[in-house]
Design an enzyme around this catalytic site. Sequence first.
Site, PDB file in Angstrom:
ATOM      1  N   ASN A 107       2.487   3.705   8.920  1.00 33.92           N
ATOM      2  CA  ASN A 107       1.527   3.145   7.821  1.00 33.92           C
ATOM      3  C   ASN A 107       1.155   3.991   6.715  1.00 33.92           C
ATOM      4  O   ASN A 107       1.301   5.350   7.076  1.00 33.92           O
ATOM      5  CB  ASN A 107       0.345   2.646   8.883  1.00 33.92           C
ATOM      6  N   HIS A 109      -2.372   4.908   4.348  1.00 33.61           N
ATOM      7  CA  HIS A 109      -3.516   4.894   4.268  1.00 33.61           C
ATOM      8  C   HIS A 109      -4.168   5.361   2.910  1.00 33.61           C
ATOM      9  O   HIS A 109      -3.747   6.707   2.943  1.00 33.61           O
ATOM     10  CB  HIS A 109      -4.063   5.105   5.781  1.00 33.61           C
ATOM     11  N   SER A 136      -2.451   9.319   2.950  1.00 31.57           N
ATOM     12  CA  SER A 136      -1.747   9.648   4.331  1.00 31.57           C
ATOM     13  C   SER A 136      -0.710   8.864   4.633  1.00 31.57           C
ATOM     14  O   SER A 136      -0.854   7.531   4.995  1.00 31.57           O
ATOM     15  CB  SER A 136      -2.689  10.084   5.352  1.00 31.57           C
ATOM     16  N   ASP A 145      -5.970   3.646  12.364  1.00 36.36           N
ATOM     17  CA  ASP A 145      -6.077   4.606  11.201  1.00 36.36           C
ATOM     18  C   ASP A 145      -6.039   5.871  11.806  1.00 36.36           C
ATOM     19  O   ASP A 145      -6.505   6.839  11.188  1.00 36.36           O
ATOM     20  CB  ASP A 145      -6.988   4.514  10.091  1.00 36.36           C
ATOM     21  N   GLU A 174       1.126   7.645  -3.397  1.00 38.93           N
ATOM     22  CA  GLU A 174       1.576   6.753  -2.334  1.00 38.93           C
ATOM     23  C   GLU A 174       3.216   6.378  -2.736  1.00 38.93           C
ATOM     24  O   GLU A 174       3.949   6.322  -1.853  1.00 38.93           O
ATOM     25  CB  GLU A 174       0.868   5.393  -2.061  1.00 38.93           C
TER      26      GLU A 174
HETATM   27  C1  GAR Z   1      -2.169   0.726  -0.671  1.00 37.59           C
HETATM   28  O1  GAR Z   1      -3.144   1.481  -1.536  1.00 37.59           O
HETATM   29  C2  GAR Z   1      -2.272   1.016   0.694  1.00 37.59           C
HETATM   30  O2  GAR Z   1      -2.462   2.519   1.069  1.00 37.59           O
HETATM   31  C3  GAR Z   1      -3.641   0.338   1.245  1.00 37.59           C
HETATM   32  O3  GAR Z   1      -3.465  -0.937   0.651  1.00 37.59           O
HETATM   33  C4  GAR Z   1      -2.864  -0.712  -0.507  1.00 37.59           C
HETATM   34  C5  GAR Z   1      -1.601  -1.729  -0.813  1.00 37.59           C
HETATM   35  O4  GAR Z   1      -0.985  -1.838  -1.937  1.00 37.59           O
HETATM   36  N1  GAR Z   1      -3.285   0.232   2.782  1.00 37.59           N
HETATM   37  C6  GAR Z   1      -4.590   0.006   3.414  1.00 37.59           C
HETATM   38  O5  GAR Z   1      -5.573   0.152   3.187  1.00 37.59           O
HETATM   39  C7  GAR Z   1      -4.338  -0.143   4.874  1.00 37.59           C
HETATM   40  N2  GAR Z   1      -5.452   0.268   5.608  1.00 37.59           N
HETATM   41  P1  GAR Z   1       0.607  -2.278  -2.503  1.00 37.59           P
HETATM   42  O6  GAR Z   1       0.351  -3.678  -1.793  1.00 37.59           O
HETATM   43  O7  GAR Z   1       0.521  -2.415  -3.915  1.00 37.59           O
HETATM   44  O8  GAR Z   1       1.348  -1.529  -1.797  1.00 37.59           O
END
Ligand code: GAR
Length: 210
Positions: A107, A109, A136, A145, A174
Amino acid sequence: MTRIVVLISGNGSNLQALLDQSEAGQLGGQIAAVISNKADAYGLQRARDAGIATQVVSNQDYSDRAGFDAALMQVIDRYQPSLVVLAGFMRILTPEFVRHYQGRMLNIHPSLLPRYQGLHTHQKAIDAGDKEHGCSVHFVTEELDGGPVVLQARVPIFADDDASTVAERVQVQEHAIYPLTVRWFCDGRLVMQQGQVYLDGALLPAQGHA
Ligand code: GAR
């Protein structure tokens, strides 16, 4: 080649980073399918554009979490993945689901875990007056998490930032660290055993201090 199933709920920019890495021949694995719990997730379009199979398993079709997770598991397992990648998949998973993919589910986060688990992480970091924030990649365990962290990236928080400017800065990171981590897994370099993470056979020091 490592077969990968990616789970999404929305925009899918992290999925795009993985697709781009795959297109460049640098992912080390093959994205077999992209599955969303939301039919209107833009990430599904990204997958279709890349010629990847897509599936929707809507949580709204199930009265409880266990029923949804069991159905999702069935669909995922049709693709026989060695790795399940959560890329903005905004669902809490049952222990049964997590155990089924133990050691083969990652995952990303948007915080420097263990800080700021759950939602609204960017606002939480700003409200706390943090000067530093980040993201992370971690293995998924039954603790939300809370699984062992593989890799983190840090970004500064500036005085005039708001949650959206911070989110943008974090997302750039990310998109760098997630494909890299997936590559390590696909190359057999990254392993979780008994709750601990090894890279190239060496125990990774527990990262992320509150
Ligand atoms: C990302 O920023 C990811 O880190 C977060 O959702 C976003 C998805 O963006 N994930 C979480 O919050 C999980 N708990 P994306 O759909 O553009 O990849």
